[in-house]
Design a protein around this motif. Structure first.
Motif: not given
Length: 240
Positions: A174-175, A177-178, A180, A182-188
């Motif tokens: 999770r960290r 992806r947060a 590296t 996109s915001r959309t991917e991090a939210r998913r």
């Protein structure tokens, strides 16, 4: 709930051949590939501990997202005579490899257990079987929150009351992806974590940190409800 750290097998096994195959299949389709690298022996043992804990009685076991068989190889020798193992793998190249593994495995030379490879997605598995242990090799963070909810609900539906589900989660995803993605991917990813946290709060009985795996991973053990929930009863009724 127990939270333990494995202390043996600190040096990961050499898995170069399988690793390249995983990378090639991940590039082809992440949805039908369990991960970008096969599980190490320490993680495989942590995920299959509930099978060993059951002792010599016949068991019904389901492995989902078996990949090239890193966990399958550890799982098969633990099956008592009269046990059943269903292996679900959607990737056709992995499924072919798994069938060859099963056909040649020395622990099955006198067929003490019934082992079947199903080339399909979990949600398309047609079975009336209920399982004592389910071992999941699916990388749940690759899916949408709705898909993860569907997968977890199906697992709970397929478990015998009080049966055990095991699965892995890589540390720090999770960290990473947060930082590296996109915001959309991090939210998913955060939404998937929220779904899984709900299941962990309700059903988790243990979590093991496996540093020897590449990358390091948690091995989660969840115990299914002793009595099916209303949602599970509704799903089971709809499938009849």
């Amino acid at each position: 709930m127990n939270d333990r750290i494995t202390s043996d097998d600190r040096v990961p096994a050499s898995r170069h051949g399988e690793g390249w195959m995983f990378l090639a299949e991940a590039a082809r389709d992440l949805r039908t590939t369990g991960a970008v690298a096969p599980s190490g022996k320490a993680l495989a043992r942590a995920l299959t501990d509930p099978v060993r804990a059951q002792g010599p009685r016949p068991l019904s076991v389901l492995e989902v997202g078996a990949g090239t068989g890193a966990i399958t190889r550890v799982l098969i020798p633990q099956l008592s005579r009269g046990s059943r193992l269903d292996i679900v793998e959607a990737n056709p190249r992995f499924a072919t490899r798994l069938r060859s593994l099963v056909a040649a495995h020395p622990a099955l030379a006198d067929r003490p257990a019934q082992v079947t490879v199903h080339q399909t997605l979990l949600e398309n598995l047609a079975t009336d079987e209920r399982y004592d242990v389910i071992v999941s090799g699916l990388p749940l963070t690759n899916f949408t929150p709705a898909q993860v909810e569907q997968i977890m609900s199906r697992y709970m539906e397929l478990l015998h009351p009080g049966g055990t589900l095991t699965y892995f989660a890589y540390l720090g995803t999770r960290r990473a992806r947060a930082l590296t993605a996109s915001r959309t991917e991090a939210r998913r990813h955060a939404a998937v974590d929220e779904v899984m946290t709900g299941y962990q709060r309700r059903y988790a009985i243990g979590r093991w940190t496996v540093w020897a795996n590449v990358p390091p991973a948690y091995a989660w053990h969840l115990q299914g409800p002793l009595v099916p929930t209303q949602q599970q009863r509704s799903i089971q009724a709809a499938r009849r």
